[in-house]
Design a protein around this motif. Structure first.
Motif, PDB file in Angstrom:
ATOM      1  N   ARG A  72       8.056  -3.336  -3.549  1.00 30.80           N
ATOM      2  CA  ARG A  72       6.674  -3.486  -4.000  1.00 30.80           C
ATOM      3  C   ARG A  72       6.319  -2.263  -4.829  1.00 30.80           C
ATOM      4  O   ARG A  72       6.998  -1.226  -4.768  1.00 30.80           O
ATOM      5  CB  ARG A  72       5.705  -3.657  -2.840  1.00 30.80           C
ATOM      6  N   GLN A  73       5.267  -2.386  -5.605  1.00 31.68           N
ATOM      7  CA  GLN A  73       4.779  -1.278  -6.425  1.00 31.68           C
ATOM      8  C   GLN A  73       3.343  -0.997  -5.999  1.00 31.68           C
ATOM      9  O   GLN A  73       2.557  -1.918  -5.791  1.00 31.68           O
ATOM     10  CB  GLN A  73       4.844  -1.637  -7.907  1.00 31.68           C
ATOM     11  N   TYR A  74       3.028   0.267  -5.858  1.00 34.00           N
ATOM     12  CA  TYR A  74       1.642   0.590  -5.525  1.00 34.00           C
ATOM     13  C   TYR A  74       1.304   1.975  -6.068  1.00 34.00           C
ATOM     14  O   TYR A  74       2.176   2.756  -6.425  1.00 34.00           O
ATOM     15  CB  TYR A  74       1.393   0.499  -4.009  1.00 34.00           C
ATOM     16  N   GLU A  79      -6.376   1.486  -4.034  1.00 32.49           N
ATOM     17  CA  GLU A  79      -5.903   0.110  -3.946  1.00 32.49           C
ATOM     18  C   GLU A  79      -5.686  -0.483  -5.323  1.00 32.49           C
ATOM     19  O   GLU A  79      -6.455  -0.236  -6.241  1.00 32.49           O
ATOM     20  CB  GLU A  79      -6.932  -0.750  -3.188  1.00 32.49           C
ATOM     21  N   ASP A  83      -0.534  -4.330  -4.382  1.00 32.31           N
ATOM     22  CA  ASP A  83      -0.119  -3.461  -3.269  1.00 32.31           C
ATOM     23  C   ASP A  83       0.754  -4.167  -2.232  1.00 32.31           C
ATOM     24  O   ASP A  83       1.671  -3.574  -1.678  1.00 32.31           O
ATOM     25  CB  ASP A  83      -1.351  -2.894  -2.551  1.00 32.31           C
ATOM     26  N   ASN A  84       0.424  -5.416  -1.935  1.00 28.68           N
ATOM     27  CA  ASN A  84       1.143  -6.126  -0.868  1.00 28.68           C
ATOM     28  C   ASN A  84       2.013  -7.259  -1.394  1.00 28.68           C
ATOM     29  O   ASN A  84       2.379  -8.166  -0.653  1.00 28.68           O
ATOM     30  CB  ASN A  84       0.142  -6.656   0.161  1.00 28.68           C
ATOM     31  N   TRP A 111       2.645   6.236  -9.441  1.00 26.49           N
ATOM     32  CA  TRP A 111       3.049   4.942  -8.868  1.00 26.49           C
ATOM     33  C   TRP A 111       4.227   5.177  -7.924  1.00 26.49           C
ATOM     34  O   TRP A 111       4.965   6.142  -8.070  1.00 26.49           O
ATOM     35  CB  TRP A 111       3.499   3.974  -9.962  1.00 26.49           C
TER      36      TRP A 111
END
Ligand code: CU
Length: 136
Positions: A72-74, A79, A83-84, A111
């Motif tokens: 995943r990338q966040y 937020e 995110d999920n 990131w």
């Protein structure tokens, strides 16, 4: 002698400038596995997706296939929409290289690409940090 020295300094700067447009693969290890992450583009670009490849090798440098891999990338700062969202990665050629496509990196800043992989009885997570520059 002076001339050689100044030439070398100029050459070094030119090399550094060229290097700022290229980001080498990131490496890390967890649980006895050696990981390497490549992205295309590299560096990652604001407003673009990226092809992401994770290489998994064991402690004796052999590729590890048949793992269940996702990422995943966040952004650690706040937020974001993805995110999920986990992207499944596939080892098409069974050579320990897992491929997936990220979502859009919609803004500049810090990131994280976080990989989650299950190889046999092992289950690990490893995060890699990236910094995206806003386009000029
Ligand atoms: Cu953001």
């Amino acid at each position: 002698m002076m001339r050689i020295a100044s030439y070398m300094i100029v050459g070094g700067c030119a090399l550094l400038a060229a290097c700022s447009d290229f980001q080498p693969a990131k490496t890390g290890s967890v649980g006895g596995y050696e990981l390497q992450v490549k992205t295309d583009p590299a560096p990652l670009m604001v407003g673009q997706n990226a092809a992401v490849t994770l290489s998994i090798r064991d402690g004796i440098n052999q590729p590890v296939s048949n793992c269940e891999v996702r990422f995943r990338q966040y952004m650690p700062g706040h937020e974001m929409a993805l995110d999920n969202t986990f992207v499944l990665m596939v080892d098409q050629a069974k050579v320990g290289l897992y491929d997936g496509k990220s979502g859009e990196f919609s803004m500049g800043g810090e990131w994280v690409l976080e990989f989650d992989f299950i190889c046999g009885a092992d289950h690990y997570t490893k995060a890699f940090d990236y910094k995206l520059e806003w386009p000029e």
